[in-house]
Design an enzyme around this catalytic site. Structure first.
Site, PDB file in Angstrom:
ATOM      1  N   HIS A   1       0.616  -1.382   0.129  1.00 35.96           N
ATOM      2  CA  HIS A   1       0.043   0.025   0.043  1.00 35.96           C
ATOM      3  C   HIS A   1       0.787   1.298  -0.275  1.00 35.96           C
ATOM      4  CE1 HIS A   1      -2.924   3.002   1.163  1.00 35.96           C
ATOM      5  NE2 HIS A   1      -2.112   3.407   2.347  1.00 35.96           N
TER       6      HIS A   1
ATOM      7  N   ASP B   1       7.025  21.376 -26.786  1.00 34.35           N
ATOM      8  CA  ASP B   1       7.014  20.186 -25.754  1.00 34.35           C
ATOM      9  C   ASP B   1       8.092  20.073 -24.963  1.00 34.35           C
ATOM     10  OD1 ASP B   1       6.796  17.143 -25.604  1.00 34.35           O
ATOM     11  OD2 ASP B   1       5.555  17.146 -27.488  1.00 34.35           O
TER      12      ASP B   1
ATOM     13  N   TRP C   1       7.103  -0.387   3.764  1.00 36.89           N
ATOM     14  CA  TRP C   1       7.652   0.561   2.796  1.00 36.89           C
ATOM     15  C   TRP C   1       9.120   0.998   2.859  1.00 36.89           C
ATOM     16  CZ3 TRP C   1       8.845   5.508   0.994  1.00 36.89           C
ATOM     17  CH2 TRP C   1       8.768   6.669   1.838  1.00 36.89           C
TER      18      TRP C   1
ATOM     19  N   SER D   1      12.818   6.128 -13.909  1.00 31.25           N
ATOM     20  CA  SER D   1      11.709   6.745 -14.214  1.00 31.25           C
ATOM     21  C   SER D   1      11.737   8.453 -13.825  1.00 31.25           C
ATOM     22  CB  SER D   1      10.375   6.261 -14.058  1.00 31.25           C
ATOM     23  OG  SER D   1       9.250   7.017 -14.479  1.00 31.25           O
ATOM     24  N   SER D   2      11.872   8.403 -12.592  1.00 27.59           N
ATOM     25  CA  SER D   2      11.787   9.640 -11.640  1.00 27.59           C
ATOM     26  C   SER D   2      13.019  10.419 -12.301  1.00 27.59           C
ATOM     27  CB  SER D   2      11.771   9.617 -10.235  1.00 27.59           C
ATOM     28  OG  SER D   2      10.517   8.969 -10.038  1.00 27.59           O
TER      29      SER D   2
ATOM     30  N   HIS E   1      13.173  11.802   3.735  1.00 24.52           N
ATOM     31  CA  HIS E   1      12.650  12.925   3.846  1.00 24.52           C
ATOM     32  C   HIS E   1      12.557  13.741   2.719  1.00 24.52           C
ATOM     33  CE1 HIS E   1      10.725  15.995   6.533  1.00 24.52           C
ATOM     34  NE2 HIS E   1      11.340  16.664   5.763  1.00 24.52           N
TER      35      HIS E   1
ATOM     36  N   GLU F   1      11.908  13.050   0.048  1.00 25.75           N
ATOM     37  CA  GLU F   1      10.757  12.313  -0.873  1.00 25.75           C
ATOM     38  C   GLU F   1       9.386  13.042  -0.237  1.00 25.75           C
ATOM     39  OE1 GLU F   1      10.457  10.410  -3.260  1.00 25.75           O
ATOM     40  OE2 GLU F   1       8.239   9.888  -3.117  1.00 25.75           O
TER      41      GLU F   1
ATOM     42  N   TYR G   1       8.887  15.944   0.595  1.00 20.67           N
ATOM     43  CA  TYR G   1       8.662  17.437  -0.303  1.00 20.67           C
ATOM     44  C   TYR G   1       8.623  17.259  -1.631  1.00 20.67           C
ATOM     45  CZ  TYR G   1       9.079  19.099   4.231  1.00 20.67           C
ATOM     46  OH  TYR G   1       9.035  19.403   5.748  1.00 20.67           O
TER      47      TYR G   1
ATOM     48  N   SER H   1      -0.853  26.748  -5.645  1.00 15.71           N
ATOM     49  CA  SER H   1      -0.565  28.326  -5.884  1.00 15.71           C
ATOM     50  C   SER H   1      -1.158  28.771  -7.172  1.00 15.71           C
ATOM     51  CB  SER H   1       0.939  28.484  -5.798  1.00 15.71           C
ATOM     52  OG  SER H   1       1.320  28.130  -4.398  1.00 15.71           O
TER      53      SER H   1
ATOM     54  N   HIS I   1      15.377  12.587  11.748  1.00 17.79           N
ATOM     55  CA  HIS I   1      13.998  12.656  12.662  1.00 17.79           C
ATOM     56  C   HIS I   1      13.102  11.470  12.631  1.00 17.79           C
ATOM     57  CE1 HIS I   1      11.846  15.363   9.389  1.00 17.79           C
ATOM     58  NE2 HIS I   1      11.794  14.159   9.210  1.00 17.79           N
ATOM     59  N   HIS I   2      13.365  10.665  11.824  1.00 20.69           N
ATOM     60  CA  HIS I   2      12.620   9.553  11.654  1.00 20.69           C
ATOM     61  C   HIS I   2      13.237   8.360  12.491  1.00 20.69           C
ATOM     62  CE1 HIS I   2      10.212  10.889   8.076  1.00 20.69           C
ATOM     63  NE2 HIS I   2      11.317  11.493   7.960  1.00 20.69           N
TER      64      HIS I   2
ATOM     65  N   THR J   1       7.520  26.902   5.563  1.00 19.60           N
ATOM     66  CA  THR J   1       6.237  26.641   5.452  1.00 19.60           C
ATOM     67  C   THR J   1       5.247  27.503   5.731  1.00 19.60           C
ATOM     68  OG1 THR J   1       7.153  24.327   5.743  1.00 19.60           O
ATOM     69  CG2 THR J   1       4.722  24.553   5.710  1.00 19.60           C
TER      70      THR J   1
ATOM     71  N   LYS K   1       4.548  30.181   3.205  1.00 17.92           N
ATOM     72  CA  LYS K   1       3.681  29.858   2.330  1.00 17.92           C
ATOM     73  C   LYS K   1       2.251  29.847   2.738  1.00 17.92           C
ATOM     74  CE  LYS K   1       6.433  26.771  -0.765  1.00 17.92           C
ATOM     75  NZ  LYS K   1       5.908  27.149  -1.794  1.00 17.92           N
TER      76      LYS K   1
ATOM     77  N   ARG L   1       1.646   0.947  15.042  1.00 19.12           N
ATOM     78  CA  ARG L   1       1.030   0.707  13.663  1.00 19.12           C
ATOM     79  C   ARG L   1       1.715  -0.468  13.192  1.00 19.12           C
ATOM     80  NH1 ARG L   1       5.927   4.599  10.656  1.00 19.12           N
ATOM     81  NH2 ARG L   1       4.843   3.799   8.584  1.00 19.12           N
TER      82      ARG L   1
HETATM   83 CU    CU Z   1      11.004  13.352   7.735  1.00 19.23          CU
END
Ligand code: CU
Length: 528
Positions: free
Chosen positions: A79, A108, A144, A171-172, A255, A257, A259, A270, A304-305, A330, A333, A452
């Protein structure tokens, strides 16, 4: 032209050479490829969503009802992988393909054939992930994040997952190179960088994040691969390695990722908020600088993870302070979005509803992120449902709501047809309500200590789990309504006026200092 019947009795259409399937396989047109990305993303959203419902079905009651714990872990793992890499990221690449060339006045994307390849890697990667369920041992039920040393013990499904991550990364990266090159080299005369619609800016910065972060993930999973099969011990303590090293490498990707997913969502919002406020975006330059600041800071907060792995207090303090710093850009924004709406002539069509929903709920997800950034609190909440609630506010109410805002906003431009506004609003309100029923209560579960990634739980957690599961099924059904609204618009929607949003369109209110009319860029100058 007439259809040709071949010896097997199949009819082949020969409209201009490539008809039907071949057009989509071989297309180099950025709009076609954008469409492919968006439909692929929606299919993956459904696949990942079915797994989410399986998870919520099992968690409806304590005890093991439907799935054994191993299969349950496989669902949570796939998932996450499918939603992050298959659903959310491709959706925003789809937006990039459709909008960036038109927004900057390019004919293009810079590398049109590379663009085709970037997309067509994805179905193969997704197939590997799904096929892994049917290998001996099934899909890897390791989460994941694919943490070592769990990955060493898994079956061949783990290898398929690693290869899938390689393909997704390729791909990315190729897509990002394309986006950077397009934006830096193919802007129309007069379209200098600080006049670009903000969506282009957020994607330019996101593309740099991808180029910097994806190879790190590829490295981490490749090291796992060689640990599994080629006798290395990068993450194996018995061979002199360190499993915590995996976590450092993974989160150095992981991390940023966050953003990579959030910045394009900021870009969409925006565009939408100024259009429905009939005002230019407030603080355009500060938006650009805030986006850049977030991107740079995102590379120095990864641990921080991992506050609970046993790092020195000095390390915890550094990552805590660095993380809380992100609240500043942030906040800039969020302030700018609110200031854009301030004294505007607001209307609340579906795209604006999703953008405002984003504004409320993403900000809430940001605040719970701030809570989790604090070491003493995180040590209590680590690996609980509070974390699950937090990142679903960021991923679903953040990224997904922004994606819905963008789809409703640009659908008339893309298809030439209007969607049913009443049904669109129904989709918004059902999504908004059921999202909060599903995920808000998970904060309570986490604060009460529910871990979890478990299929079973003590009786004390039962009621909020029931509420959450009911919310999840409502949320899932609401997305079928979305599919219906989109298909109805494509098949039988009223013809879209040139400016569907009462005098405002997607570009007019976002250019500084003088708006450049959208139609200036609507028809590519060359290469139709
Ligand atoms: Cu993080």
């Amino acid at each position: 032209m007439s259809a040709v019947i071949d010896t097997h009795g199949h009819a082949h259409d020969h409209h201009g050479g490539y008809g039907g399937v071949m057009r989509w396989i071989t297309t180099t047109n950025h709009k076609d490829i954008g469409t492919l990305y968006l439909w692929f993303s929606f299919i993956m959203f459904m696949v990942g969503g079915v797994m989410a419902l399986a998870i919520r079905l099992e968690l409806f009651s304590p005890g093991i009802q439907f799935f054994n714990p191993d299969l349950f872990n496989q669902f949570t793992t796939m998932h996450g992988l499918i939603m992050v890499f298959g659903a959310i990221m491709p959706a925003f690449v789809g937006f990039a393909n459709w909008q960036i060339p038109m927004m900057i006045g390019a004919p293009d994307m810079a590398f049109a054939r590379l663009n085709n390849w970037s997309f067509w890697l994805l179905p193969f990667a997704a197939s590997l992930l799904v096929i892994s369920f049917f290998t001996p041992g099934g899909a890897p039920g390791v989460g994941w994040t694919l943490y070592a040393p769990l990955t060493v013990q898994m079956g061949v499904g783990m290898d398929l997952t690693i290869f899938a991550v390689h393909l997704l990364g390729m791909s990315s990266i190729l897509g990002s190179i394309n986006i950077i090159t397009t934006i830096l080299n193919m802007r129309a005369p007069g379209m200098n960088l600080m006049r670009m619609p903000l969506f282009c800016w957020t994607w330019l910065i996101t593309a740099y994040l991808l180029v910097a972060a994806m190879p790190v993930l590829a490295g981490a999973v490749t090291m796992s691969l060689t640990d599994r099969h080629f006798g290395t011990s990068f993450f194996n303590a018995a061979g002199g390695g360190d499993p915590v090293l995996y976590q450092h490498i993974f989160w150095f990707f992981g991390h940023p990722e966050v953003y990579i997913i959030a910045l394009p969502a900021f870009g969409v919002v925006s565009q939408v908020i100024p259009a429905f406020s009939r005002k230019p975006l407030f603080g355009y330059a500060s938006m650009v600088y805030a986006t850049s600041a977030i991107a740079i800071l995102s590379f120095i907060v990864w641990a921080h993870h991992m506050y609970t792995v046993g790092m020195p207090v000095q390390g915890q303090l550094f990552f805590m302070y660095a993380t809380t710093l992100i609240a500043i850009p942030t906040g800039v924004k969020v302030f700018n979005w609110v200031a854009t709406m301030w004294q505007g002539s607001l209307t609340f069509e579906t795209p604006m509803l999703f953008a405002i929903g984003f504004l409320f709920l993403f900000t809430l997800g940001g605040f719970t992120g701030l809570v989790l950034s604090l070491v003493p609190i995180d040590i209590q909440l680590h690996d609980t449902y509070y974390v699950v609630a937090h990142f679903h506010y960021v991923m679903v109410a953040g990224a997904l709501f922004a994606a819905f805002a963008g789809i409703y906003f640009w659908l008339p431009k893309w298809t030439g047809r209007m969607y049913d506004e009443t049904l669109g609003k129904w989709h918004f309100w059902l999504t908004m309500i059921f999202f909060n029923i599903t995920f808000f209560v998970q904060h309570f579960l986490g604060l009460a200590g529910m871990p979890r990634r478990i299929p079973d739980y003590p009786l004390m957690f039962e009621s909020w789990n029931k509420v959450s599961s009911i919310g999840a099924f409502g949320f899932g059904l609401a997305q079928l309504l979305f599919l219906y609204v989109v298909l109805k618009a494509i098949r039988s929607g009223a013809k879209a006026p040139e400016r569907p949003w009462e005098g405002a369109d997607s570009l007019e209110w976002t250019h500084l200092p003088t708006p450049v009319p959208y139609h200036t860029f609507e028809t590519p100058p060359v290469l139709k």
